[in-house]
Design a protein around this motif. Sequence first.
Motif, PDB file in Angstrom:
ATOM      1  N   ILE A 267      99.478  54.751 -29.669  1.00  0.00           N
ATOM      2  CA  ILE A 267     100.706  55.487 -29.961  1.00  0.00           C
ATOM      3  C   ILE A 267     100.661  56.835 -29.257  1.00  0.00           C
ATOM      4  CG2 ILE A 267     101.070  54.362 -32.181  1.00  0.00           C
ATOM      5  CD1 ILE A 267     100.003  56.965 -33.514  1.00  0.00           C
ATOM      6  N   THR A 268     101.820  57.294 -28.828  1.00  0.00           N
ATOM      7  CA  THR A 268     101.884  58.603 -28.174  1.00  0.00           C
ATOM      8  C   THR A 268     102.840  59.532 -28.911  1.00  0.00           C
ATOM      9  OG1 THR A 268     103.756  58.168 -26.675  1.00  0.00           O
ATOM     10  CG2 THR A 268     101.557  57.439 -25.961  1.00  0.00           C
ATOM     11  N   GLY A 269     102.653  60.796 -28.660  1.00  0.00           N
ATOM     12  CA  GLY A 269     103.511  61.835 -29.210  1.00  0.00           C
ATOM     13  C   GLY A 269     102.955  63.188 -28.839  1.00  0.00           C
ATOM     14  N   ARG A 270     103.724  64.216 -29.145  1.00  0.00           N
ATOM     15  CA  ARG A 270     103.263  65.585 -28.871  1.00  0.00           C
ATOM     16  C   ARG A 270     102.836  66.311 -30.133  1.00  0.00           C
ATOM     17  NH1 ARG A 270     107.839  68.782 -26.557  1.00  0.00           N
ATOM     18  NH2 ARG A 270     109.032  67.515 -28.039  1.00  0.00           N
ATOM     19  N   SER A 271     103.298  65.839 -31.282  1.00  0.00           N
ATOM     20  CA  SER A 271     103.077  66.571 -32.526  1.00  0.00           C
ATOM     21  C   SER A 271     101.713  66.237 -33.129  1.00  0.00           C
ATOM     22  CB  SER A 271     104.165  66.224 -33.551  1.00  0.00           C
ATOM     23  OG  SER A 271     105.436  66.600 -33.076  1.00  0.00           O
ATOM     24  N   GLU A 272     100.844  67.210 -33.131  1.00  0.00           N
ATOM     25  CA  GLU A 272      99.542  67.062 -33.782  1.00  0.00           C
ATOM     26  C   GLU A 272      99.531  67.737 -35.151  1.00  0.00           C
ATOM     27  OE1 GLU A 272      96.181  66.699 -30.452  1.00  0.00           O
ATOM     28  OE2 GLU A 272      97.247  68.610 -30.355  1.00  0.00           O
ATOM     29  N   SER A 273     100.531  68.574 -35.398  1.00  0.00           N
ATOM     30  CA  SER A 273     100.678  69.223 -36.701  1.00  0.00           C
ATOM     31  C   SER A 273     102.159  69.341 -37.007  1.00  0.00           C
ATOM     32  CB  SER A 273     100.017  70.608 -36.702  1.00  0.00           C
ATOM     33  OG  SER A 273     100.611  71.438 -35.721  1.00  0.00           O
TER      34      SER A 273
ATOM     35  N   ILE B  81      95.072  53.801 -31.883  1.00  0.00           N
ATOM     36  CA  ILE B  81      94.485  54.844 -31.044  1.00  0.00           C
ATOM     37  C   ILE B  81      95.594  55.826 -30.664  1.00  0.00           C
ATOM     38  CG2 ILE B  81      93.319  55.376 -28.866  1.00  0.00           C
ATOM     39  CD1 ILE B  81      92.071  52.566 -29.017  1.00  0.00           C
ATOM     40  N   PRO B  82      95.535  57.054 -31.166  1.00  0.00           N
ATOM     41  CA  PRO B  82      96.573  58.038 -30.828  1.00  0.00           C
ATOM     42  C   PRO B  82      96.255  58.739 -29.508  1.00  0.00           C
ATOM     43  CG  PRO B  82      95.045  58.994 -32.401  1.00  0.00           C
ATOM     44  CD  PRO B  82      94.579  57.575 -32.160  1.00  0.00           C
ATOM     45  N   VAL B  83      97.280  58.998 -28.735  1.00  0.00           N
ATOM     46  CA  VAL B  83      97.125  59.718 -27.472  1.00  0.00           C
ATOM     47  C   VAL B  83      98.193  60.797 -27.402  1.00  0.00           C
ATOM     48  CG1 VAL B  83      97.058  59.577 -24.957  1.00  0.00           C
ATOM     49  CG2 VAL B  83      96.286  57.623 -26.334  1.00  0.00           C
ATOM     50  N   LYS B  84      97.776  62.044 -27.364  1.00  0.00           N
ATOM     51  CA  LYS B  84      98.753  63.112 -27.182  1.00  0.00           C
ATOM     52  C   LYS B  84      99.283  63.039 -25.753  1.00  0.00           C
ATOM     53  CE  LYS B  84      99.599  68.066 -27.542  1.00  0.00           C
ATOM     54  NZ  LYS B  84      99.030  69.425 -27.773  1.00  0.00           N
TER      55      LYS B  84
END
Length: 292
Positions: A35-41, A67-70
């Motif tokens: 999964i991708t995204g920009r939000s880590e918080s 498995i997350p990928v920023k």
Amino acid sequence: MSKTKNRIVLVTGATRGIGKGTALALSGDDTIVYITGRSESENQTSSLPGTLSTTVAEIKERGGQVIPVKCDHNDDKQIAQLLERVMDEQGQLDILVNCVYQVPDDLSVWKPFWQRPVEQHWNAMINVGLRAHYLACYHAAPHMVKAQSGLMVTVSSPAARAYIHSVIYGLGKAAKDKMMYDIAKELREYNVAAFALWPGIVRTERLQPAIENNQLPAEYEVFKSGMESSEFTGRIIDAVDRSNTAMTYTGASWWNTTLAKKMGIVDIDGQQPESYAKLLGNPINAPEIMIK
């Protein structure tokens, strides 16, 4: 790396909305979901709830592997690196689902196109909402072609035909439909399927509070019976993939409700949402001809 026994799935833009729901629906003990995204918080990129870690936690609660990928899908290099990472770690990619999108904060405030900020809206809905989808397909295609199998899905919208929100919004959706029509033609001989999906109105983090507080605009009343959960799209993709019928649907755009009925899929509430086709029209049928 040799091919694993797991199904390998990549869902872009999965911190919230349809992307998150799709990742949840596709997860399972036989599947590794990137999964991708920009939000880590929280509140990092949006006032809406949703982060990579919360999606990870929910998938793991269901027993899934994730498995997350920023990734900032505004950056072409990061998209290329994302696909390289998947292949380096897994040696295969079975399903690509393009969900990443940026909704301008003022999209729901109607204005004619000449009063909307060009740069902001174009960058959000074309650069991220269209270009990033193209590039993900671009980098995934050689690996799927080599494997002689794979499925690419782009989340589009009935705005490809009907007027919804704004000119740029509709332009991007129409382009995504055409993109998948033509990608499918070039991939057909390699047994790789590609199609676009049209969700109805989805109960996302953006819309759900208005539903719960009875604050939906009056024009939404006619759409209530067809509203979908954010997982409905993923349920449909999962069913198509597991039934090995993806090539039957390649090269077209499909209402979620149409494919759901064909596949016998219901939403998380056990119901099949009603179709909006009579209100918003059906996807066009692309001709079979290819002029090279």
